[in-house]
Design an enzyme around this catalytic site. Structure first.
Site, PDB file in Angstrom:
ATOM      1  N   LYS A   1     122.233 132.002  81.913  1.00 18.50           N
ATOM      2  CA  LYS A   1     121.593 130.841  82.540  1.00 18.50           C
ATOM      3  C   LYS A   1     121.483 131.147  84.025  1.00 18.50           C
ATOM      4  CE  LYS A   1     122.249 125.863  83.285  1.00 18.50           C
ATOM      5  NZ  LYS A   1     120.880 125.422  83.060  1.00 18.50           N
TER       6      LYS A   1
ATOM      7  N   THR B   1     118.871 126.196  87.177  1.00 14.00           N
ATOM      8  CA  THR B   1     119.166 124.842  86.744  1.00 14.00           C
ATOM      9  C   THR B   1     118.035 123.974  87.257  1.00 14.00           C
ATOM     10  OG1 THR B   1     120.812 123.067  86.681  1.00 14.00           O
ATOM     11  CG2 THR B   1     120.650 124.312  88.743  1.00 14.00           C
TER      12      THR B   1
ATOM     13  N   GLU C   1     116.928 129.476  81.356  1.00 15.16           N
ATOM     14  CA  GLU C   1     117.880 128.433  80.945  1.00 15.16           C
ATOM     15  C   GLU C   1     118.569 128.800  79.626  1.00 15.16           C
ATOM     16  OE1 GLU C   1     119.059 125.649  82.167  1.00 15.16           O
ATOM     17  OE2 GLU C   1     117.593 124.748  83.526  1.00 15.16           O
TER      18      GLU C   1
END
Length: 104
Positions: free
Chosen positions: A21, A24, A74
């Protein structure tokens, strides 16, 4: 004990720690971060610190502008990403993509 600067749902912790990831997506209330910021990261559920990240970039985006590349960053599919964002921010249409790098 220092306070955390940003929190993530616990379900994202392993992906952040593994480097899967790398962005954000946040609403306006968290659009103040800037490239170069070093942030203490905690879990949303219990605010427990779990790592430190560096902000690489911050850029505005709408839900319709999200791409497969954002979804990959993500660590999920595009449809899933849009659903997650709509669930977390049901009344928002403008967001900020915060690109991050794990520091430790």
């Amino acid at each position: 004990m220092q306070p955390n600067d940003i929190t993530f749902y616990q379900r994202f912790e392993a992906d952040i720690l593994a480097g899967r990831k790398t962005i954000t997506i946040r609403d306006k209330s968290e659009s103040y971060f800037k490239a170069g910021d070093i942030l203490r990261v905690g879990r949303f559920e219990d605010n427990q610190y779990f790592c430190t990240i560096e902000v690489l970039s911050v850029s505005p985006i709408t839900l319709d502008e999200l791409t497969e590349q954002h979804a990959k960053q993500e660590n999920m599919g595009l449809a899933e990403l849009r659903e997650v964002i709509k669930t977390i921010y049901p009344n928002e249409s403008e967001f900020w993509v915060i690109e991050i790098r794990l520091v430790n």
